[in-house]
Design an enzyme around this catalytic site. Structure first.
Site, PDB file in Angstrom:
ATOM      1  N   GLU A 219      30.404  44.255  41.654  1.00 50.14           N
ATOM      2  CA  GLU A 219      31.587  44.516  40.813  1.00 50.14           C
ATOM      3  C   GLU A 219      31.284  44.248  39.345  1.00 50.14           C
ATOM      4  O   GLU A 219      31.951  43.439  38.691  1.00 50.14           O
ATOM      5  CB  GLU A 219      32.768  43.661  41.286  1.00 50.14           C
ATOM      6  CG  GLU A 219      33.213  43.990  42.699  1.00 50.14           C
ATOM      7  CD  GLU A 219      34.514  43.312  43.119  1.00 50.14           C
ATOM      8  OE1 GLU A 219      34.816  42.245  42.578  1.00 50.14           O
ATOM      9  OE2 GLU A 219      35.216  43.855  43.982  1.00 50.14           O
ATOM     10  N   GLU A 409      33.035  47.293  50.320  1.00 48.43           N
ATOM     11  CA  GLU A 409      34.088  46.289  50.515  1.00 48.43           C
ATOM     12  C   GLU A 409      35.420  46.999  50.685  1.00 48.43           C
ATOM     13  O   GLU A 409      35.735  47.925  49.927  1.00 48.43           O
ATOM     14  CB  GLU A 409      34.217  45.340  49.316  1.00 48.43           C
ATOM     15  CG  GLU A 409      33.122  44.326  49.195  1.00 48.43           C
ATOM     16  CD  GLU A 409      33.399  43.301  48.104  1.00 48.43           C
ATOM     17  OE1 GLU A 409      34.572  42.952  47.876  1.00 48.43           O
ATOM     18  OE2 GLU A 409      32.420  42.875  47.473  1.00 48.43           O
TER      19      GLU A 409
END
Ligand code: BGP
Length: 511
Positions: A219, A409
């Site tokens: 991320e 995810e």
């Protein structure tokens, strides 16, 4: 439902800082996440102040995990993502007497054989995990890697390969060496980028025959919510944060360039948190705001790592803000040469953009203080649930980049109940995942998006990243451990375990 494409990578995802434990074993150094507490459980009674928080949101950050610091003789805590301020002269430390759940976490360090056997029983074709940088270079600055740390991941990857499970490895998932944060403010200093490249080369050299799929930074765009756990920046200064993210993208590009040159069979990816914004209304201003928010929060990072240069809109934005990036000769060539083979995303929710959002109702979700979308349900932790948004996100990203996408995810953080007979009934999790897998299937079949894999987050219960809690559970496997570190750490299969096993066995045809 029709089956997914042949060879589709079904699996699950974890990250070292949230499940490994063994924080001082095998020569490991402290990481930025090791000095984070569990939400609402400070044994020293530390609390944080959130300047300017509107009264209706008091309590909003109550369950967030804190990073503890020392400033001279003064000790205190701040929220690692957003909200609080950091003392200018303070530095993060592990305080005696405080509870740090990551020290032992769910102890994958000693349970990896048992856990990987359970993943194999579910039929995983791949397993996304991360290497703790601090096991390999405990302070970040050592000249040579730590052999005990390298051996641990040899064992982990061998265990996966024994079952035919393809490892998908993140180089840095919220756990850079604390020493690089304390001295140099993490990636705000170019030295951290150099240390990262040294670390990336060491693990690529060591594991290139065992690991084919690599992600650089988890991320990487989460720096828009704060830079501590992801980039080691103990500050909220916008110029330091922009500099840090530039150094991260440069370091990522250099790692990708190196891998492509030495090991052309490897697949190198970037990893973006993808929460595309819907305009709040069809007013033109709200639509423009949605485009700008997507550029600012997600695409800037994707554009650099997929296209290999800083996009024009960001150059203008930086110039307006008076931020000058520390560009050195040769950087442009590194960015251009280090573009990725695929894009990995985390997807939990969409967002809402409005030109004027002050008066709009916000969700209780803990990172971004989002505008509430009245058309969506909301989880117990305030995250809005939007399966169709996943199809939307996949379309938008694929149209923009035309690269294969791996969803690394996705999932529902929820409270589970362990029954006296050892069962855990989690129909809510099955329902959430089923609807997201359906949306992913539509994106593949009906829209032609090249999705190559799906690894739901926290396939085994582990610490929450935002709150440090165990009670926010995502797994197919229940781990007996509570928010204060009490429990046997014994593993139990939830109902979703058998369900996901069927999904994989039928290659997505039976949901
Ligand atoms: C992502 C992180 C993960 C993870 C997940 C769920 O942002 O990459 O590390 O934990 O979110 O978030 P949380 O644990 O806060 O529920």
């Amino acid at each position: 439902m029709k089956a997914f494409p042949e060879g589709f990578l079904w699996g699950g995802a974890t990250a070292a800082n949230q499940y490994e434990g063994g924080y001082d074993e095998g020569g490991k150094g402290l990481s930025v996440s090791d000095v984070c507490t569990a939400g609402g459980v400070s044994r020293l009674g530390l609390s944080v102040e959130v300047p300017g928080l509107p009264p209706q949101y008091a309590g909003y950050f109550r369950n967030m995990r804190y990073v503890t610091w020392k400033d001279g003789e003064r000790v205190g805590a701040s929220i690692p993502f957003k909200g609080t301020t950091y003392p200018d002269s303070g530095r993060p430390v592990m305080l005696p007497g405080e509870f740090y759940p990551g020290k032992e976490a769910i102890d994958f360090y000693h349970h990896y054989k048992e856990d990987i056997a359970l993943f194999a029983e579910m039929g995983f074709r791949c397993y996304r995990t991360s290497i703790a940088w601090t096991r390999i270079f405990p302070q970040g600055t050592e000249a040579k890697p730590n052999e005990a740390g390298l051996r641990f991941y040899d064992d982990v990857f061998d265990e996966c390969l024994k079952y035919g499970i393809e490892p998908v490895v993140t180089l840095s998932h919220y756990e850079m060496p604390l020493a690089l944060c304390v001295d140099g403010n993490g990636f705000a200093s170019r030295r951290a980028a150099d240390c990262f490249v040294k670390y990336a080369k060491a693990v690529l050299d060591r594991y290139h025959e065992k690991v084919k799929y690599w992600l650089t930074f988890n991320e990487i765009n989460s720096i828009v919510h704060g830079g501590y756990v992801n980039a080691g920046v103990f500050s909220k200064d916008a110029s330091l944060l922009e500099t840090a993210s530039y150094h991260q993208m440069l370091a990522a590009a250099e790692a990708v360039r190196y891998a492509h040159e030495r090991y052309p069979e490897l697949k190198m990816g970037c990893m973006l948190s993808c929460d595309p914004p819907y305009p709040h209304t069809c007013r033109p201003e709200d639509n423009l705001e949605a485009v700008k928010a997507f550029q600012h929060n997600v695409c800037y990072y994707g554009d650099v790592m997929v296209r290999g240069y800083l996009p024009e809109y960001k150059q203008r934005e930086l110039a307006r803000a008076g931020v000058r990036l520390p560009v050195q000769p040769g950087d442009t060539a590194v960015l251009a040469a280090g573009t990725v083979d695929f894009i990995a995303i985390s997807y939990y929710q969409t967002s809402v953009a409005a030109a004027a959002d002050e008066s709009l109702k916000k969700t209780g979700g803990n990172l971004a203080m989002r505008i509430e979308n009245p058309y969506l349900e909301t989880s117990e932790w305030g995250w809005q649930i939007d399966p169709a948004g996943l199809r939307y996100a996949l379309n938008v990203l694929y149209d923009r980049y035309h690269k294969p996408i791996m969803i690394v995810e996705n999932g529902l953080g929820a409270k589970d109940v362990l029954e006296p007979d050892g069962s855990v009934h989690d129909p809510y999790r099955i329902d959430y995942l089923r609807r997201h897998i359906e949306a992913m299937g539509q994106a593949i079949r009906e829209d032609g998006v090249d999705v190559i894999g799906y690894t739901p987050w926290g396939c085994i219960d582990l610490l929450s990243c935002s709150t440090g809690q165990m009670s926010k559970r995502y797994g197919f496997i229940y781990v007996d451990l509570d928010d204060e570190g009490r429990g046997s750490r014994k593993r139990y299969k939830k109902d979703s375990f058998a369900w996901y096993q069927r999904v994989i066995a039928s290659n997505g045809a039976e949901l």
